[in-house]
Write an enzyme that holds these catalytic residues in place. Structure first.
Site: not given
Length: 665
Positions: A136, A152, A160
């Site tokens: 993001d 992010q 992630w």
């Protein structure tokens, strides 16, 4: 158009007890004849749900340790799968692996990518970190001559996890220098991640940043941070408020359903107001809070908005747009010639939906102009009909415009990302305004600075008959900017509109389900095939399809077909698109930005936008070609267009020399 607070909407309905319990019983009753004696029951209900919430919260913490093994499950074929760390944490993730396996043989081996192919995929003028995972956009702003972009970021891997805030600066939104990490997960209230947030300029020009932290117990809370040195134009160091968190999930909201605070805006009473995304059961909601100091907050008794059956709302955005001018507006602007946009990123579908509507300052609520296309509904409007998520706008006071950033994830496998060492990028920043011609939708366009990358160009005027494919004589086709307008031969139009034997298909046509660019109709498809090899064995068509409706009126669709974009099997290759408004007297226009593995397409001046990730195995480097095609059965099309070669952007690691070099440009 509603223009009076006498038309204030009802934000909660009595038949939804969970929603009613979240909203304080002291809100003004829309029906003056409602017995006042019902309110103690609602207060008791709120207390009851609060106790239930606490019990659930304690049980959740006691059973959740963040490991994958507890979330293993069996698929229908007996294959064991696990829920990712992101899903356990309650946020968006990359989950393409199952999608490509479901599209074919689930036991088939992934494509054998080599380093040459993977190196080609890295973009040349889109923003992305030097390596590892990005998602993001966070807190974009313009400060003391510099554009700041936070995002992010996982500094440790191309997947992630370990989420912190990356930081980069630019003079023009195109050329960037990476700075040291802005904020890392070093406190109990953000131990599991420094998640998405937004920046607000206070009246004295200082900056505050609100962001979501995932605590050491995986509870989503809101935190305050601010620059250590307001005189530093690079904003290199950030301080977290000692009293964090400033907001925790209110009663009735689950600990993993409370995130992504917006930029604050001023109320008529001089307070600051924010909204935060959440859900209650399957109802997506946006909570509203007022504050005067960003340290203490008061939750409003109403919701900004809610839409049943839309699931969790992430990355909510709220901002004004002018009904009369093509400039952006500061987030606090309100008035008679202003509409407001509510946008939410749908956690269930990974799609960003928006709606145009009216905001009521007195109680912090908003209603859509057209309830049939409300936020998150199947027919609602989207920023982008392709790969585009978790977007965020900011008001650029430098040039008086509102700019949209969007996270562009990958469509390949996670294994391929690990092999190449990076994952995801950001779309080219876009200006966003209300379409003053239609009054019903936004228009988005690459920021004007994108043109600074244009090098040599060629101009073409080509008539393309039915079923024809024409190679376009450009040099390299890996980095391009294409602007084109199309005109269907008038005789072809008149003939088809007057021919009752031509099927009325507009109501049934869909870019996603109607077979892609190879399925021929009377008036389409026609457009460009980008990132194509010489034999067209790999290609990504971007095209218009014009269909006749039952009323004999024409409806235009704008599509991108990635189904033949790659020989690789471990890639999701969808067909994207939607209808696009075309007004009387307008030619069909499109703009396409091609930058290695990303294709951004803008139809009719940005009324409909489509972003695609494509991963050719042959149509790379010098083998990438550009073609013009017309797959219509009967219509001849004239295309007038320019093609620019695009330069690479200056995107460098942090050093004082790099900052000085950027300052001189």
């Amino acid at each position: 158009m509603a223009s009076s607070d006498a038309l204030l909407p009802i934000s909660a309905r009595e038949e939804d007890p969970l929603l009613s319990s979240l909203l304080d019983g002291s809100r003004s009753d829309p029906n003056p004849e409602t017995p006042r004696g019902r309110r103690p029951f609602k207060g008791l209900l709120a207390v009851s749900f609060g106790l239930l919430f606490i019990a659930f919260y304690v049980a959740l913490i006691a059973t959740h340790d963040g490991s994958r093994s507890h979330d293993a499950k069996l698929e229908s074929d007996g294959t064991a799968t696990t829920t990712s760390r992101a899903r356990l944490a309650g946020v968006s993730e990359k989950s393409n692996d199952r999608l490509w396996k479901l599209s074919g043989d689930r036991k088939a081996a992934a494509f054998a990518w080599n380093n040459s192919m993977l190196s080609w995929q890295r973009t040349a003028f889109h923003f992305q970190p030097e390596q590892n995972w990005m998602n993001d956009p966070n807190g974009p702003l313009f400060y003391k001559g510099w554009y700041h972009f936070f995002y992010q970021y996982n500094p440790n891997a191309a997947v992630w996890g370990d989420i912190v805030w990356g930081h980069a600066v630019s003079k023009d939104l195109i050329h960037w220098v990476h700075l040291p990490l802005a904020m890392v997960a070093d406190q109990w209230y953000d131990a599991n991640g420094v998640w998405t947030g937004s920046a607000t300029f206070l009246d004295d020009g200082s900056i505050v940043m609100l962001y979501t932290g995932s605590t050491d117990k995986s509870v989503q809370v809101q935190n305050l941070a601010y620059p250590e040195d307001p005189n530093d134009p690079l904003l290199l160091n950030w301080v977290k408020f000692s009293g964090n968190p400033v907001l925790v999930p209110p009663p009735g909201i689950l600990p993993k359903d409370f995130r992504d605070p917006t930029t604050a805006w001023k109320t008529s009473e001089g307070k600051w107001r924010i909204t935060i995304g959440s859900k209650l059961n399957r109802t997506g909601i946006s909570l509203v809070y007022d504050t005067t100091d960003f340290k203490t907050f008061e939750k409003l008794d109403t919701l900004l908005h809610r839409v049943p059956n839309t699931g969790m709302w992430e990355c909510v955005d709220f901002y004004p747009v002018s009904m009369t001018a093509a400039n952006g507006l500061d987030t606090s602007v309100n008035g008679p010639n202003v509409k407001h946009i509510v946008k939410a990123s749908m956690d269930d579908t990974r799609i960003d939906h928006y709606a145009v509507g009216t905001y009521f300052d007195s109680n912090g609520t908003w209603i859509p102009d057209d309830p049939t296309i409300d936020v998150g509904m199947k027919a609602s409007l989207r920023y982008d009909y392709g790969k585009f998520y978790a977007s965020k706008t900011f008001y650029d006071q430098n040039k008086g415009r509102r700019i949209l950033w969007g996270w562009i994830g990958e469509s390949d496998s996670e294994a391929a990302d690990v092999q190449k060492g990076w994952s995801s990028l950001q779309g080219i920043p876009r200006t966003v305004v209300l379409d003053t011609k239609t009054g019903k939708n936004l228009v988005q366009w690459p920021v004007e600075e994108t043109k600074s990358l244009r090098l040599s160009n060629k101009k073409f005027d080509i008539e393309v008959g039915p079923g024809k494919v024409v190679p376009v004589d450009v040099d390299s086709a890996t980095q391009l900017d294409i602007e084109a307008e199309f005109e269907i031969n008038k005789e072809s139009l008149d003939k088809i509109l007057g021919d009752t034997s031509v099927a009325a298909e507009a109501e049934e046509f869909s870019c996603q389900t109607s077979g892609g660019s190879t399925v021929r109709g009377a008036l389409g498809p026609f457009g460009f095939s980008v990132l194509a090899d010489e034999k067209l064995s790999e290609q990504t068509p971007v095209y218009f399809y014009v269909a006749k409706g039952k009323d004999s009126k024409l409806k235009t669709f704008f599509c991108t077909d990635a189904s033949r974009s790659s020989y690789a099997n471990d890639v999701v290759k969808p067909i994207y698109g939607s209808s696009v408004p075309v007004l009387k007297g307008e030619k069909l226009t499109m703009r396409i930005l091609v930058d290695h593995s990303i294709v951004e397409a803008f139809g009719q001046g940005g009324r409909t936008c489509i972003t695609s990730r494509v991963y050719p195995t042959k149509a790379i480097y010098g083998a990438a070609k550009l073609f013009l095609f017309n797959n219509a059965v009967d219509a001849t099309v004239t295309a007038s267009f320019k093609v620019w070669q695009m330069n690479s952007a200056f995107i460098h690691p942090y050093s004082e020399d790099a900052v000085r070099a950027l300052s001189r440009n």
